[in-house]
Design an enzyme around this catalytic site. Structure first.
Site, PDB file in Angstrom:
ATOM      1  N   HIS A 168       0.853  -1.349  -0.001  1.00 39.85           N
ATOM      2  CA  HIS A 168       0.010   0.091   0.068  1.00 39.85           C
ATOM      3  C   HIS A 168       0.753   1.324  -0.163  1.00 39.85           C
ATOM      4  O   HIS A 168       0.380   2.235   0.267  1.00 39.85           O
ATOM      5  CB  HIS A 168      -1.058   0.034   1.224  1.00 39.85           C
ATOM      6  N   CYS A 176       3.888  12.892  -6.944  1.00 40.02           N
ATOM      7  CA  CYS A 176       2.763  13.487  -7.649  1.00 40.02           C
ATOM      8  C   CYS A 176       2.193  12.441  -8.764  1.00 40.02           C
ATOM      9  O   CYS A 176       3.229  11.784  -9.614  1.00 40.02           O
ATOM     10  CB  CYS A 176       2.923  14.661  -8.457  1.00 40.02           C
TER      11      CYS A 176
END
Length: 195
Positions: A168, A176
């Site tokens: 995760h 970004c």
């Protein structure tokens, strides 16, 4: 040839067999250690290169229980951040942190990432993280140890685990999704807007 670290780990494994409290491990740390101890015992119990199982690689899967001993709340369960409740945005936390919600409403995902980061702030690796990192660094038991974690707290990395899969991600590594911007953030104090 045994290093001091390997000797210390073997001592902890021996203590583990006698009872976790003898070497400072708690019940929640036993899961991380138990799989490895159960598979390999101590290095003196096997003379072949690959340990008892002959394995060349070991995969240790960890979750929130490993980091609970560092003072971090789990997502679900007793004392969990989102224990059987919806988020303020009337969706399960898993949905708020999902890819589709992040793509459509990144402010919602960021809001909950900020909450999770705040809960993780100041946490340090515990004994379970340290032992897995040592075993990874020293190839003890005699196999390549990989850690697969669903935790986003970065504690396995901070402890020094060499072969790490963070499925995760890591709250501290930001990037970004539209450009090449990347940054490392030890914490997010004062962060309210998207980075």
């Amino acid at each position: 040839r045994r290093s001091e670290n390997a000797a210390a780990i073997e001592k902890c494994v021996a203590h583990f067999h006698r009872g976790a409290s003898a070497c400072g491990t708690s019940a929640s740390q036993q899961g991380a250690l138990g799989a490895l101890v159960g598979a390999y015992g101590s290095s003196s119990s096997s003379d072949d290169e690959g340990g008892r199982t002959g394995a060349r690689r070991i995969l240790c899967i960890t979750g929130a229980g490993v980091s609970a001993e560092s003072g971090l709340p789990t997502y679900r369960g007793v004392g969990g951040i989102y224990d059987d409740v919806e988020t303020d945005d009337d969706m399960p936390i898993e949905e708020a942190l999902s890819g589709p919600v992040f793509r459509e409403q990144p402010e919602i995902t960021w809001k909950y990432l900020l909450q999770i980061e705040q809960a993780c702030r100041g946490a340090v690796p515990n004994l379970a993280h340290a032992i897995l990192a040592r075993w990874s660094a020293e190839a003890w038991p005699p196999a390549e140890l990989w850690v697969l974690t669903q935790n986003v707290d970065g504690l396995h990395s901070a402890a020094g685990s060499r072969h790490l899969i963070e499925i995760h991600g890591d709250l501290h590594r930001l990037r970004c999704t539209k450009c090449d911007w990347r940054a490392r953030a030890d914490d997010y104090p004062g962060s309210r807007a998207l980075p």
